[in-house]
Write a protein that holds these residues in place. Sequence first.
Motif, PDB file in Angstrom:
ATOM      1  N   PRO A  37       0.812  -1.224   0.000  1.00  0.00           N
ATOM      2  CA  PRO A  37       0.000   0.000   0.000  1.00  0.00           C
ATOM      3  C   PRO A  37       0.847   1.277   0.000  1.00  0.00           C
ATOM      4  N   SER A  38       0.244   2.347  -0.459  1.00  0.00           N
ATOM      5  CA  SER A  38       0.930   3.643  -0.553  1.00  0.00           C
ATOM      6  C   SER A  38       1.430   4.145   0.796  1.00  0.00           C
ATOM      7  N   ASN A  39       0.812   3.714   1.884  1.00  0.00           N
ATOM      8  CA  ASN A  39       1.252   4.179   3.202  1.00  0.00           C
ATOM      9  C   ASN A  39       2.414   3.354   3.764  1.00  0.00           C
ATOM     10  N   PHE A  40       3.015   2.488   2.950  1.00  0.00           N
ATOM     11  CA  PHE A  40       4.225   1.760   3.340  1.00  0.00           C
ATOM     12  C   PHE A  40       5.287   2.788   3.709  1.00  0.00           C
ATOM     13  N   SER A  41       6.162   2.451   4.618  1.00  0.00           N
ATOM     14  CA  SER A  41       7.090   3.430   5.190  1.00  0.00           C
ATOM     15  C   SER A  41       8.138   3.962   4.209  1.00  0.00           C
ATOM     16  N   PHE A  52       9.856  -5.122  -2.154  1.00  0.00           N
ATOM     17  CA  PHE A  52       8.600  -4.464  -1.824  1.00  0.00           C
ATOM     18  C   PHE A  52       8.594  -3.114  -2.534  1.00  0.00           C
ATOM     19  N   LEU A  53       7.563  -2.841  -3.329  1.00  0.00           N
ATOM     20  CA  LEU A  53       7.412  -1.556  -3.998  1.00  0.00           C
ATOM     21  C   LEU A  53       6.105  -0.919  -3.571  1.00  0.00           C
ATOM     22  N   SER A  54       6.166   0.354  -3.232  1.00  0.00           N
ATOM     23  CA  SER A  54       4.970   1.080  -2.838  1.00  0.00           C
ATOM     24  C   SER A  54       4.080   1.341  -4.052  1.00  0.00           C
ATOM     25  N   GLN A  55       2.782   1.258  -3.857  1.00  0.00           N
ATOM     26  CA  GLN A  55       1.830   1.596  -4.918  1.00  0.00           C
ATOM     27  C   GLN A  55       2.060   3.012  -5.424  1.00  0.00           C
ATOM     28  N   SER A  56       2.615   3.862  -4.599  1.00  0.00           N
ATOM     29  CA  SER A  56       2.781   5.262  -4.978  1.00  0.00           C
ATOM     30  C   SER A  56       3.778   5.462  -6.114  1.00  0.00           C
ATOM     31  N   VAL A  57       4.630   4.480  -6.415  1.00  0.00           N
ATOM     32  CA  VAL A  57       5.560   4.643  -7.541  1.00  0.00           C
ATOM     33  C   VAL A  57       4.923   4.269  -8.873  1.00  0.00           C
ATOM     34  N   LEU A  58       3.831   3.536  -8.851  1.00  0.00           N
ATOM     35  CA  LEU A  58       3.214   3.078 -10.099  1.00  0.00           C
ATOM     36  C   LEU A  58       2.630   4.204 -10.947  1.00  0.00           C
TER      37      LEU A  58
END
Length: 107
Positions: A37-41, A52-58
């Motif tokens: 999820p985007s709220n990953f640290s 692990f890749l944050s959704q926010s980079v997509l």
Amino acid sequence: MESCEKCLLQLIPQCLSAAYATLGTHPFSRIDVLIVPSNFSSLGMASPHIIFLSQSVLPGGSHLCGTRLCHEIAHAWFGLAIGARDWTEEWISEGFATFLEDIFWAR
């Protein structure tokens, strides 16, 4: 799902190929990618067999997603296979990963 299919699935083989051309065989027997999820640290994190890749980079398109993927792939060599003695030296593996993300992305 659409962002992953459009962007990430095309980038993974290209980024891995560039890493292998630069550093040789991957130091671990397997590598998986998990979208968190985007709220990953952080934007990404590497472990020996998973990235692990944050959704926010997509949504950032292929450049943001690709450079982050390259950075985390670089950590397989610098940070995981070869690591710092303790956390006071973590800057060394981050420095190598940041340098190598540009090398991989250019290839």
